[in-house]
Scaffold this active site. Structure first.
Site, PDB file in Angstrom:
ATOM      1  N   GLU A 290      -6.722   5.004   7.711  1.00 11.95           N
ATOM      2  CA  GLU A 290      -6.544   6.046   7.589  1.00 11.95           C
ATOM      3  C   GLU A 290      -7.714   6.989   6.831  1.00 11.95           C
ATOM      4  O   GLU A 290      -7.946   8.180   6.966  1.00 11.95           O
ATOM      5  CB  GLU A 290      -5.247   6.449   6.679  1.00 11.95           C
ATOM      6  CG  GLU A 290      -3.957   6.000   7.759  1.00 11.95           C
ATOM      7  CD  GLU A 290      -2.736   5.616   6.846  1.00 11.95           C
ATOM      8  OE1 GLU A 290      -2.867   5.664   5.599  1.00 11.95           O
ATOM      9  OE2 GLU A 290      -1.867   5.193   7.280  1.00 11.95           O
TER      10      GLU A 290
ATOM     11  N   GLY B 251       2.922   2.583  11.059  1.00 14.91           N
ATOM     12  CA  GLY B 251       3.944   3.684  10.493  1.00 14.91           C
ATOM     13  C   GLY B 251       4.735   3.863  12.149  1.00 14.91           C
ATOM     14  O   GLY B 251       5.485   4.839  12.169  1.00 14.91           O
TER      15      GLY B 251
ATOM     16  N   GLU C  16      -5.094  -4.561  10.753  1.00 15.74           N
ATOM     17  CA  GLU C  16      -3.966  -3.630  10.899  1.00 15.74           C
ATOM     18  C   GLU C  16      -4.330  -2.758  12.220  1.00 15.74           C
ATOM     19  O   GLU C  16      -5.360  -1.810  12.226  1.00 15.74           O
ATOM     20  CB  GLU C  16      -4.230  -2.609   9.831  1.00 15.74           C
ATOM     21  CG  GLU C  16      -3.673  -3.294   8.364  1.00 15.74           C
ATOM     22  CD  GLU C  16      -3.362  -2.224   7.622  1.00 15.74           C
ATOM     23  OE1 GLU C  16      -2.322  -2.509   6.925  1.00 15.74           O
ATOM     24  OE2 GLU C  16      -3.888  -1.086   7.131  1.00 15.74           O
TER      25      GLU C  16
ATOM     26  N   HIS D  69      -9.517   1.330   4.941  1.00 14.36           N
ATOM     27  CA  HIS D  69      -8.194   1.652   5.861  1.00 14.36           C
ATOM     28  C   HIS D  69      -8.439   2.444   6.779  1.00 14.36           C
ATOM     29  O   HIS D  69      -9.353   3.433   6.880  1.00 14.36           O
ATOM     30  CB  HIS D  69      -7.025   2.216   4.928  1.00 14.36           C
ATOM     31  CG  HIS D  69      -5.844   1.999   5.259  1.00 14.36           C
ATOM     32  ND1 HIS D  69      -5.337   2.981   6.191  1.00 14.36           N
ATOM     33  CD2 HIS D  69      -4.903   1.245   5.197  1.00 14.36           C
ATOM     34  CE1 HIS D  69      -3.898   2.485   6.425  1.00 14.36           C
ATOM     35  NE2 HIS D  69      -3.901   1.621   6.004  1.00 14.36           N
TER      36      HIS D  69
ATOM     37  N   SER E 121       3.636  -1.861  10.603  1.00 13.62           N
ATOM     38  CA  SER E 121       5.050  -1.884  10.619  1.00 13.62           C
ATOM     39  C   SER E 121       5.720  -3.307  10.137  1.00 13.62           C
ATOM     40  O   SER E 121       6.485  -3.616  10.955  1.00 13.62           O
ATOM     41  CB  SER E 121       5.275  -1.697  12.020  1.00 13.62           C
ATOM     42  OG  SER E 121       5.037  -0.075  12.364  1.00 13.62           O
TER      43      SER E 121
ATOM     44  N   ASN F  56       0.792  -1.015   0.040  1.00 11.11           N
ATOM     45  CA  ASN F  56      -0.089  -0.164  -0.109  1.00 11.11           C
ATOM     46  C   ASN F  56       0.837   1.164   0.153  1.00 11.11           C
ATOM     47  O   ASN F  56       1.462   1.604   1.022  1.00 11.11           O
ATOM     48  CB  ASN F  56      -1.016  -0.290   1.261  1.00 11.11           C
ATOM     49  CG  ASN F  56      -1.620   1.210   1.467  1.00 11.11           C
ATOM     50  OD1 ASN F  56      -1.531   2.143   0.472  1.00 11.11           O
ATOM     51  ND2 ASN F  56      -2.363   1.416   2.605  1.00 11.11           N
TER      52      ASN F  56
HETATM   53  P1  13P Z   1       3.053   0.853   7.638  1.00  3.36           P
HETATM   54  O1  13P Z   1       3.640  -0.772   6.916  1.00  3.36           O
HETATM   55  O2  13P Z   1       3.756   1.792   7.255  1.00  3.36           O
HETATM   56  O3  13P Z   1       2.927   0.383   9.360  1.00  3.36           O
HETATM   57  O4  13P Z   1       1.454   1.108   7.214  1.00  3.36           O
HETATM   58  C1  13P Z   1       0.755  -0.186   7.360  1.00  3.36           C
HETATM   59  C2  13P Z   1      -0.486  -0.028   6.459  1.00  3.36           C
HETATM   60  O5  13P Z   1      -1.259   1.110   6.880  1.00  3.36           O
HETATM   61  C3  13P Z   1      -0.574  -0.508   5.213  1.00  3.36           C
HETATM   62  O6  13P Z   1      -1.952  -0.529   4.995  1.00  3.36           O
END
Ligand code: 13P
Length: 249
Positions: free
Chosen positions: A98, A172, A166, A96, A209, A8
């Site tokens: 976000e 992140g 997730e 997601h 992560s 992603n």
């Molecule tokens: P990271 O791998 O940067 O932690 O992000 C995970 C993520 O949100 C994938 O959709």
């Protein structure tokens, strides 16, 4: 079932960097020997056709990061699942955290997006996960139950759906749950899915992560069938380590 490693890219990259990254991943896959997981790349919208062109031989799957529930119409700035299918996508990420946070997406909206994806012939990667405060309050199982039950369309099957666990606090941050914690949530998600949608080879990805350095450990957790990778998917070398570290399943 064949595991899936999906990158992603979030809101990162340019036409030039996307081309280079997709070429690097596709090139490594071409030169690889032995069984590997399925690999998918999910670039930002305008880069989808560019990446699609680079990986047109089909060894790497194409995905997008969101879709609208409707097929077409007056929805400025949105993209339909049918258009994503038309330009070569196989997968689309929906729900997601976000998008849930930035755009206030509810479980009901995520469900309608997942249903649209399935109708268009795409496989939605439906994301669920608790925040740190929710985990600290002992609410992880309740949040996962609400999100899984609320975000999956009635027509979801093990074949037309992928779920990604997730934890929001792991995205992140460089922090991940322990292997038993990941296995526990994956077990819960699988049981919830099977109650409503029946059995089969449902793929449940872990995301948050995942890096080359922890992939082998995290992805060997029971019930984990691959990863949804953010930051590390922007680096072909680290992304490749994750692909190589993933049990094929
Ligand atoms: P990271 O791998 O940067 O932690 O992000 C995970 C993520 O949100 C994938 O959709």
């Amino acid at each position: 079932m064949r595991a899936l490693i999906a990158g992603n890219w979030k809101m990162n990259g340019t036409s030039a960097s996307a081309r280079a990254l997709a070429e690097a991943v596709a090139g490594k896959l071409k030169g690889a020997v032995g069984p590997l997981p399925e690999v998918a790349l999910c670039p930002p919208g305008p880069l989808v056709p560019i990446v699609g062109w680079v990986i047109r031989d089909g060894a790497v799957a194409l995905g997008a990061q969101d879709c609208h529930p409707k097929e077409k119409g007056a929805h400025t700035g949105d993209t339909s699942a049918w258009l994503l299918k038309d330009v070569g996508c196989k997968y689309v990420i929906v729900g997601h955290s976000e998008r849930r946070a930035d755009h206030g997406e509810t479980d009901a909206l995520v469900q309608s997006k997942a249903a649209a994806a399935q109708s268009a012939g795409l496989i939605p990667i439906v994301c669920v996960g608790e925040t740190e405060a929710e985990r600290d309050r002992g609410e992880t199982a309740a949040i996962i139950k609400r999100q899984v039950e609320g975000s999956l369309p009635p027509g979801a099957t093990a074949e037309n759906t992928v779920i990604a666990y997730e934890p929001v606090w792991a995205i992140g941050t460089g922090r991940t749950p322990t292997v038993p914690e990941i296995a526990e949530v994956h077990r819960q998600i699988r049981a919830l899915f099977e109650q409503r949608h029946g059995g089969g080879s449902l793929r449940i990805l872990y995301g948050g992560s995942v890096k080359g350095s922890n992939a082998a450990q995290v992805l060997a957790a029971e019930g984990v069938n691959g990863a949804l990778v953010g930051g590390a998917s922007l680096d072909a070398v680290d992304f490749w380590k994750i692909i190589e570290g993933c049990p094929v399943g």
